[in-house]
Scaffold this motif. Structure first.
Motif, PDB file in Angstrom:
ATOM      1  N   GLU A 191      18.856   8.155  36.984  1.00 33.66           N
ATOM      2  CA  GLU A 191      20.243   8.568  36.851  1.00 33.66           C
ATOM      3  C   GLU A 191      20.404   9.254  35.501  1.00 33.66           C
ATOM      4  O   GLU A 191      19.644   9.012  34.567  1.00 33.66           O
ATOM      5  N   SER A 192      21.419  10.119  35.359  1.00 34.22           N
ATOM      6  CA  SER A 192      21.551  10.900  34.132  1.00 34.22           C
ATOM      7  C   SER A 192      21.687  10.009  32.899  1.00 34.22           C
ATOM      8  O   SER A 192      21.042  10.245  31.879  1.00 34.22           O
ATOM      9  N   GLU A 193      22.508   8.965  32.974  1.00 32.19           N
ATOM     10  CA  GLU A 193      22.686   8.113  31.801  1.00 32.19           C
ATOM     11  C   GLU A 193      21.462   7.245  31.565  1.00 32.19           C
ATOM     12  O   GLU A 193      21.092   6.970  30.418  1.00 32.19           O
ATOM     13  N   ASP A 194      20.789   6.815  32.625  1.00 30.90           N
ATOM     14  CA  ASP A 194      19.555   6.067  32.458  1.00 30.90           C
ATOM     15  C   ASP A 194      18.531   6.885  31.688  1.00 30.90           C
ATOM     16  O   ASP A 194      17.770   6.359  30.866  1.00 30.90           O
ATOM     17  N   TYR A 195      18.507   8.184  31.952  1.00 27.12           N
ATOM     18  CA  TYR A 195      17.534   9.042  31.266  1.00 27.12           C
ATOM     19  C   TYR A 195      17.829   9.113  29.773  1.00 27.12           C
ATOM     20  O   TYR A 195      16.937   8.974  28.933  1.00 27.12           O
ATOM     21  N   SER A 214      27.929  -4.372  37.427  1.00 30.71           N
ATOM     22  CA  SER A 214      26.900  -4.441  38.459  1.00 30.71           C
ATOM     23  C   SER A 214      27.315  -5.363  39.603  1.00 30.71           C
ATOM     24  O   SER A 214      28.157  -6.244  39.435  1.00 30.71           O
ATOM     25  N   ARG A 215      26.678  -5.173  40.750  1.00 30.45           N
ATOM     26  CA  ARG A 215      26.864  -6.054  41.908  1.00 30.45           C
ATOM     27  C   ARG A 215      25.664  -6.980  42.105  1.00 30.45           C
ATOM     28  O   ARG A 215      25.517  -7.602  43.150  1.00 30.45           O
ATOM     29  N   LEU A 216      24.803  -7.080  41.119  1.00 37.99           N
ATOM     30  CA  LEU A 216      23.566  -7.845  41.293  1.00 37.99           C
ATOM     31  C   LEU A 216      23.834  -9.312  41.616  1.00 37.99           C
ATOM     32  O   LEU A 216      23.168  -9.889  42.485  1.00 37.99           O
ATOM     33  N   LEU A 218      19.179   1.011  35.892  1.00 41.15           N
ATOM     34  CA  LEU A 218      17.801   0.828  36.340  1.00 41.15           C
ATOM     35  C   LEU A 218      17.719   0.545  37.844  1.00 41.15           C
ATOM     36  O   LEU A 218      16.986  -0.329  38.283  1.00 41.15           O
ATOM     37  N   LYS A 219      18.509   1.247  38.605  1.00 39.19           N
ATOM     38  CA  LYS A 219      18.514   1.159  40.064  1.00 39.19           C
ATOM     39  C   LYS A 219      19.192  -0.114  40.579  1.00 39.19           C
ATOM     40  O   LYS A 219      19.323  -1.105  39.869  1.00 39.19           O
ATOM     41  N   ASP A 220      19.615  -0.049  41.841  1.00 38.39           N
ATOM     42  CA  ASP A 220      20.298  -1.199  42.433  1.00 38.39           C
ATOM     43  C   ASP A 220      19.292  -2.146  43.086  1.00 38.39           C
ATOM     44  O   ASP A 220      18.091  -1.885  43.146  1.00 38.39           O
TER      45      ASP A 220
END
Length: 256
Positions: free
Chosen positions: A234-238, A60-62, A32-34
């Motif tokens: 992103e492809s997997e997000d879709y 993730s780097r969140l 879901l985006k960075d």
């Protein structure tokens, strides 16, 4: 996204062995985006004195991005996968990063005391828990039970007036029914981010629930259709999004 880690079915997201195998290969992926895409929404809620819990950190780097925003009260990241946690430990040590604690923990049974954190955040973790929800207008009771365990745990570990952030594909007419269940004292608000396709940024503040919150809606909108103009995803997000809340609706329309 490496095709080697993309699952054959979204139900794999419920399998710990899938995540362990994935994290053995995967160095970094942002669902879901960075952070840069929703920084304008999250940064105003951060301050040096607060303590933060990230639920379902994965690769993730969140957590590190939140630390860079000046949060000095401590950032704790949890994940059920020991592989993901070890890799994050190793990465932080290699970078010389301090101030982030990474823990193997189950989001359905979190090992923290009540009133432990000022802010709890999850990004796509609740969505992963919902991949077998079935018909979102008549959700699978077992899945709802697990989602409620997650939300009850988050509500418990939040301090009074603490904030829960949920970043999700889930649309408000579905998520509010969960967030506004009896027993929760938080308010529920949301914003969106993204160009073309909108992701939802939910802000829930403990102790601020409005008396008008009914815990459910009397009517639900018609089933949405899949937006095939998905360059923003992103492809997997879709794949993930269509499974979470729209695949059932489309199958029903096709079978009419």
């Amino acid at each position: 996204m490496d095709d080697d880690v993309t699952p054959c079915t979204a139900l794999a997201y419920l399998d710990l062995s899938y995540w362990d195998q994935r994290f053995e290969k995967e160095e970094h992926y942002e669902w879901l985006k960075d952070f840069s895409h929703f920084r304008h929404l999250l940064a105003p809620l951060l301050s040096p004195s607060i303590s933060v819990l990230e639920v379902g950190c994965g690769s993730s780097r969140l957590g590190e991005e939140i630390l860079r925003e000046g949060v000095a009260g401590g950032v704790t990241c949890i994940d059920l996968s020991p592989v993901a946690v070890q890799k994050m430990h190793d990465r932080l040590a290699e970078q010389g990063t301090t101030g982030v604690d990474v823990v193997v923990a189950d989001m359905l049974d979190m090992p923290f005391e009540s009133d432990s954190f000022d802010l709890v955040i999850e990004k796509g973790t609740m969505d992963a828990l919902c991949v077998d929800i079935g018909d979102p207008w008549n959700p699978n009771p077992a899945t709802v039970d697990n989602v409620m365990k997650m939300l009850e745990g988050i509500h418990k570990v939040l301090k009074p007036d603490g904030i829960f952030i949920s970043i999700s594909f889930g649309q408000p007419h579905f998520r509010r029914r969960l967030f506004e269940a009896p027993g929760f004292t938080w308010s529920v608000e949301w914003s969106t981010f993204g160009n073309g396709f909108h992701y939802f940024f939910y802000t829930l503040q403990k102790g601020r629930r409005s008396p008008e919150s009914s815990g459910h809606q009397d009517t639900l909108p018609d089933p949405p259709s899949i937006n095939m103009l998905h360059e923003e995803l992103e492809s997997e997000d879709y794949i993930f999004r269509t499974n979470v809340e729209e695949l059932y609706a489309v199958s029903q329309q096709v079978n009419v």
